[in-house]
Design a protein around this motif. Structure first.
Motif, PDB file in Angstrom:
ATOM      1  N   VAL A  70       0.832  -1.202   0.000  1.00  0.00           N
ATOM      2  CA  VAL A  70       0.000   0.000   0.000  1.00  0.00           C
ATOM      3  C   VAL A  70       0.867   1.254   0.000  1.00  0.00           C
ATOM      4  CG1 VAL A  70      -1.690   1.293   1.330  1.00  0.00           C
ATOM      5  CG2 VAL A  70      -1.932  -1.173   1.113  1.00  0.00           C
ATOM      6  N   ALA A  71       1.892   1.300   0.866  1.00  0.00           N
ATOM      7  CA  ALA A  71       2.747   2.485   0.944  1.00  0.00           C
ATOM      8  C   ALA A  71       3.491   2.711  -0.368  1.00  0.00           C
ATOM      9  CB  ALA A  71       3.732   2.341   2.096  1.00  0.00           C
ATOM     10  N   THR A  72       3.964   1.645  -1.002  1.00  0.00           N
ATOM     11  CA  THR A  72       4.677   1.781  -2.276  1.00  0.00           C
ATOM     12  C   THR A  72       3.762   2.311  -3.363  1.00  0.00           C
ATOM     13  OG1 THR A  72       6.139  -0.054  -1.647  1.00  0.00           O
ATOM     14  CG2 THR A  72       6.065   0.560  -3.967  1.00  0.00           C
ATOM     15  N   GLN A  73       2.526   1.805  -3.422  1.00  0.00           N
ATOM     16  CA  GLN A  73       1.583   2.299  -4.425  1.00  0.00           C
ATOM     17  C   GLN A  73       1.310   3.790  -4.250  1.00  0.00           C
ATOM     18  OE1 GLN A  73      -1.706  -0.408  -3.852  1.00  0.00           O
ATOM     19  NE2 GLN A  73      -1.105  -1.676  -5.605  1.00  0.00           N
ATOM     20  N   LEU A  74       1.122   4.222  -3.010  1.00  0.00           N
ATOM     21  CA  LEU A  74       0.879   5.642  -2.764  1.00  0.00           C
ATOM     22  C   LEU A  74       2.084   6.488  -3.165  1.00  0.00           C
ATOM     23  CD1 LEU A  74      -0.889   5.470   0.723  1.00  0.00           C
ATOM     24  CD2 LEU A  74      -1.945   5.869  -1.490  1.00  0.00           C
ATOM     25  N   ALA A  75       3.290   6.023  -2.827  1.00  0.00           N
ATOM     26  CA  ALA A  75       4.497   6.785  -3.160  1.00  0.00           C
ATOM     27  C   ALA A  75       4.691   6.878  -4.673  1.00  0.00           C
ATOM     28  CB  ALA A  75       5.714   6.148  -2.496  1.00  0.00           C
ATOM     29  N   LEU A  76       4.497   5.769  -5.388  1.00  0.00           N
ATOM     30  CA  LEU A  76       4.687   5.776  -6.838  1.00  0.00           C
ATOM     31  C   LEU A  76       3.642   6.656  -7.523  1.00  0.00           C
ATOM     32  CD1 LEU A  76       5.561   2.029  -7.572  1.00  0.00           C
ATOM     33  CD2 LEU A  76       7.094   3.953  -7.152  1.00  0.00           C
ATOM     34  N   THR A  77       2.409   6.637  -7.016  1.00  0.00           N
ATOM     35  CA  THR A  77       1.346   7.450  -7.610  1.00  0.00           C
ATOM     36  C   THR A  77       1.676   8.931  -7.544  1.00  0.00           C
ATOM     37  OG1 THR A  77      -0.287   5.771  -7.001  1.00  0.00           O
ATOM     38  CG2 THR A  77      -1.109   7.972  -7.511  1.00  0.00           C
ATOM     39  N   ARG A  78       2.293   9.384  -6.445  1.00  0.00           N
ATOM     40  CA  ARG A  78       2.666  10.798  -6.317  1.00  0.00           C
ATOM     41  C   ARG A  78       3.987  11.113  -7.013  1.00  0.00           C
ATOM     42  NH1 ARG A  78       0.118  14.119  -2.613  1.00  0.00           N
ATOM     43  NH2 ARG A  78      -1.588  13.155  -1.451  1.00  0.00           N
ATOM     44  N   LEU A  79       4.866  10.132  -7.140  1.00  0.00           N
ATOM     45  CA  LEU A  79       6.171  10.370  -7.755  1.00  0.00           C
ATOM     46  C   LEU A  79       6.061  10.545  -9.271  1.00  0.00           C
ATOM     47  CD1 LEU A  79       9.227  10.527  -7.190  1.00  0.00           C
ATOM     48  CD2 LEU A  79       9.327   8.048  -7.571  1.00  0.00           C
ATOM     49  N   ILE A  80       5.144   9.829  -9.913  1.00  0.00           N
ATOM     50  CA  ILE A  80       5.040   9.850 -11.380  1.00  0.00           C
ATOM     51  C   ILE A  80       4.773  11.253 -11.917  1.00  0.00           C
ATOM     52  CG2 ILE A  80       3.600   9.069 -13.311  1.00  0.00           C
ATOM     53  CD1 ILE A  80       3.493   6.318 -11.941  1.00  0.00           C
ATOM     54  N   PRO A  81       3.750  11.979 -11.453  1.00  0.00           N
ATOM     55  CA  PRO A  81       3.553  13.338 -11.999  1.00  0.00           C
ATOM     56  C   PRO A  81       4.632  14.323 -11.565  1.00  0.00           C
ATOM     57  CG  PRO A  81       1.982  12.895 -10.233  1.00  0.00           C
ATOM     58  CD  PRO A  81       2.669  11.610 -10.513  1.00  0.00           C
ATOM     59  N   LEU A  82       5.220  14.121 -10.394  1.00  0.00           N
ATOM     60  CA  LEU A  82       6.227  15.059  -9.912  1.00  0.00           C
ATOM     61  C   LEU A  82       7.460  15.050 -10.801  1.00  0.00           C
ATOM     62  CD1 LEU A  82       6.987  17.046  -7.626  1.00  0.00           C
ATOM     63  CD2 LEU A  82       8.019  15.114  -6.432  1.00  0.00           C
ATOM     64  N   LEU A  83       7.930  13.861 -11.213  1.00  0.00           N
ATOM     65  CA  LEU A  83       9.120  13.734 -12.052  1.00  0.00           C
ATOM     66  C   LEU A  83       8.771  13.534 -13.527  1.00  0.00           C
ATOM     67  CD1 LEU A  83      11.460  11.504  -9.828  1.00  0.00           C
ATOM     68  CD2 LEU A  83      11.288  13.990  -9.951  1.00  0.00           C
ATOM     69  N   ARG A  84       7.486  13.640 -13.865  1.00  0.00           N
ATOM     70  CA  ARG A  84       7.009  13.462 -15.243  1.00  0.00           C
ATOM     71  C   ARG A  84       7.471  12.119 -15.803  1.00  0.00           C
ATOM     72  NH1 ARG A  84       8.697  18.778 -14.754  1.00  0.00           N
ATOM     73  NH2 ARG A  84       7.068  20.365 -15.042  1.00  0.00           N
TER      74      ARG A  84
END
Length: 748
Positions: free
Chosen positions: A448-462
């Protein structure tokens, strides 16, 4: 990983910092002053309507110690610093009160006493002489945060009472007695605790800011500042008598009054070091640096002497006062030089020296009975907090000014905006992780924590995709891939590049460009991959794989953000697991490791509500260990504790899965039996009774035979609350004990 401070923008340089200063200063002033403004207890009950005449207290010195005297307001006794005992009489008038009314208390301010002894002649009873109290050795019932010396007066006392008080201290201190009831004392403790909590909260915030700046800017001034905050924290612990009851600070009790001298030496040394480093970033003064360093070394020697109890006690009060004056003068000189060089916040720092010095003077007057009690309790601590607050903001500004002179305005603004976006993303991720992980079991936390982190990381780093593979010892590999529609493609890529990804774990270093091949073993055109190794608990490892369109490699900032996200997720996973473990431990009785009173009460409430809504049976057993007092009296309390633990083990071994066992108090246990009617509850109670009766214990070579009495009740048809059923079980228990013990009794 915290980015260097020179990447902060000009726009955010002091706007946010100034708002932080104002907000923290206002909050600190409000928290510290509000309790003093509101309803200060002065020894009279105020609106107490229990008696026509209010209680009163008058102090009468016996004159045996000529160095003792009354304070200016006549409400305190000034004790000499030579440690000699001072004896005085408190003439009390206690209005008669009802038997169930709150008792009268004698309350003394918790100053640095080495002894406080009270006595009074009895009135048809033995003389009243409670145990002596000591500032440096708190009693067990004083609690973790003692606020005052309290003595409860006998309930039967009324009218005029004379109480003899003997007190002594190694420092000049004013002892202020107050007469109040227990309710007023609790309210005053709450107000004082609010002030202390504000001090601790302010120190924690300042320490966090200082540590963040140290990691980000890597400047020695922030290390010195952390030392100053730590010394202030020690000062609050010692002055408020909290250090001597905390496990890691109890060694300070052996120092007595020297513990205060130790903390003051450390504050003076660290404060001088902070100002020296702060001034050094603005103006180079070699002579000032050498003088400040020599003074710091001298103060540290004094601190070591205090810690080893080598400093002469008679000299230390004057030496500490002189050290404080020299430190303030030296710091004022350095800040004045920085102010003349137009250092940021130089003038506010210089102005802040005035209330700090004034509060020090008021402290010295207060302990000698010449000023309000507030200044001896909190006055100079407030001045220290304000000084620390302005120092950290001043250091931020000076370092920021130095860094920003070497960058263009546009680059600084862009860097600030990028950093702000990343900080907002990290902050949002932290808040989301804290909320979501509370509801997730330990096995699912990583996913769960990894999914949340990846979801926010994708738009931040494009990014085009982001995925994590976890290599877990003793378990299969686990993959988390975002977005989900790339799952099959990324899974095939990970399998084709499995050896490369595992070697990345061994490198323990992020890779800006990772050459990935497809299932056909050909390099993938048009996309760039980066890899970040992840260290997980218990020695497990993993890799964060990020993908972006184009041929441009990832830069160090991108990899740093990816590392921050992964570290933040791991941090919150550890925090959530620790919180779950802490909540579980908080529910258990420390001696028997069954549910404690509050936890079993909560289970009772939930079980009765659940059973009422579904109209199910519910049984309650009250279990009491027979002749427990005799066991304690015969074999000692250690044996009694052993028997309680053994009884809890026996009961656990008989109960079914889903039953709840809790220690209700002393030797009484409560058992909650979901789905049991009266007959089934009695049968289970008999099984418990026989198991205890047939189990023999051995204690230090002697056999101990235990028996229990059991009271049984069940939920009534319309009962959705446990109070009535628990009362019936309790009555049945007493019936069983009155009938000879070692039996099970069903409530009628």
């Amino acid at each position: 990983m915290i980015r260097p401070l020179h990447r902060f923008s000009v726009a955010g340089r002091w706007t946010g910092s100034f708002r932080t200063v104002v907000a923290l200063a206002v909050a600190l002033a409000f928290c510290l002053m509000f309790p003093r403004v509101s309803a200060q207890a002065d020894g009279t009950p105020g609106n107490d309507a229990r008696a026509s005449l209010p209680p009163s207290l008058r102090i009468d010195l016996d004159g045996a110690n000529p160095q003792a005297r009354l304070s200016v307001d006549g409400n305190g006794v000034v004790l000499p610093r030579d440690g000699s005992a001072v004896t005085f009489t408190l003439h009390l008038y206690l209005p008669p009160v009802a038997a169930d009314a709150p008792p009268w208390l004698l309350r003394f301010n918790r100053t640095e006493l080495k002894t406080l002894q009270l006595s009074a002649p009895g009135r048809g009873t033995p003389d009243w002489s409670p145990p002596a109290q000591d500032f440096f050795h708190p009693n067990a019932d004083d609690g973790t945060f003692p606020m005052a010396f309290l003595q409860r007066l006998p309930q039967q006392w009324s009218g005029t009472v004379d109480v003899r008080v003997t007190a002594a201290a190694d420092l000049v201190r004013t002892l202020r007695p107050q007469l109040m009831n227990a309710i007023q004392s609790v309210e005053q403790d709450k107000r004082n605790l609010a002030v202390v909590a504000a001090l601790y909260a302010c120190l924690v915030v300042l320490a966090t800011v200082g540590l963040t700046l140290l990691l980000g800017a890597r400047q020695p001034v922030f290390l010195s500042y952390l030392g100053l905050v730590g010394a202030c924290f020690l000062e609050v612990l010692v002055v408020k008598d909290h250090a001597f009851s905390w496990l890691h600070f109890t060694w300070l009790a052996s120092l007595g009054a020297q513990s205060l001298n130790l903390s003051m030496c450390l504050i003076c040394a660290s404060g001088t070091l902070v100002v020296r480093d702060y001034v050094d970033g603005v103006v180079r003064m070699a002579g000032y640096r050498r003088a400040a360093l020599a003074w710091v070394l001298l103060l540290l020697l004094g601190a070591v002497a205090c810690a080893l109890n080598l400093a002469p006690p008679a000299w230390m009060p004057g030496a500490i006062t002189a050290a404080w004056i020299i430190t303030e003068s030296l710091c004022a000189l350095g800040i004045t030089a920085a102010t003349l060089r137009a250092a940021w916040l130089g003038m506010p720092l210089l102005v802040a020296m005035l209330p700090l010095g004034l509060s020090s003077v008021l402290f010295e007057l207060s302990v000698r009975g010449l000023a309000s009690e507030f200044w001896s309790d909190y006055g100079y601590l407030v001045g220290l907090m304000l000084m620390c607050l302005l120092l950290v903001v001043g250091m931020i500004g000076s370092v920021s000014d130095f860094r920003l002179r070497h960058e263009e305005e546009k680059q600084a603004r862009e860097a600030s905006e990028t950093e702000l976006a990343r900080q907002v993303a990290l902050s949002g991720l932290g808040q989301e992780l804290r909320q979501v992980l509370q509801l997730v079991g330990p096995r699912d936390m990583h996913t769960v924590a990894t999914q949340l982190a990846l979801t926010r990381l994708i738009p931040l780093l494009r990014l085009k995709s982001a995925s994590v593979v976890l290599y877990r010892r003793g378990e299969g590999d686990a993959r988390v891939i975002e977005p989900g529609h790339y799952e099959e493609r990324i899974r095939l890529l990970m399998e084709a590049n499995a050896a490369k990804l595992r070697s990345l774990v061994q490198w323990q270093s992020p890779v800006a460009r990772l050459d990935m091949v497809g299932p056909s073993r050909a390099l993938l055109p048009g996309v760039t991959f980066g890899g970040v190794p992840i260290a997980i608990e218990r020695g497990d490892q993993g890799v964060l794989l990020i993908e972006r369109e184009g041929e441009q490699p990832f830069d160090i900032d991108d990899l740093t953000v990816a590392m921050d996200f992964s570290e933040l997720a791991l941090e919150y996973i550890a925090e959530a697991r620790a919180a779950q473990k802490l909540r579980r431990n908080a529910e258990l009785d420390a001696l028997t490791e069954v549910l404690n009173r509050s936890a079993i009460d909560e289970q009772l409430e939930q079980a009765f509500e659940h059973a009422y809504l579904r109209q199910q049976a519910l049984g309650v057993l009250f279990v009491d260990l027979d002749h427990f007092k005799s066991i304690n009296d015969t074999h000692g309390h250690a044996c009694g504790d052993y028997c309680l633990r053994a009884l809890a083990d026996i009961l656990r071994g008989v109960l079914r899965a889903g039953d709840h066992l809790g220690r209700y108090g002393g030797e009484e246990f409560l058992v909650l039996l979901p789905g049991c009617d009266g007959a089934q509850a009695v049968e289970l109670g008999e099984r418990l009774r026989r198991a205890v009766e047939n189990g023999y214990l051995h204690w230090q070579g002697r056999d101990i035979h235990l028996t229990i009495s059991v009271g049984v009740s069940t939920r009534g048809l319309y009962e959705d609350k446990p109070a009535a059923a628990v009362a019936r079980a309790d009555s049945a228990l007493y019936a069983a004990k009155n009938a000879g013990r070692n039996r099970v009794q069903l409530a009628s």
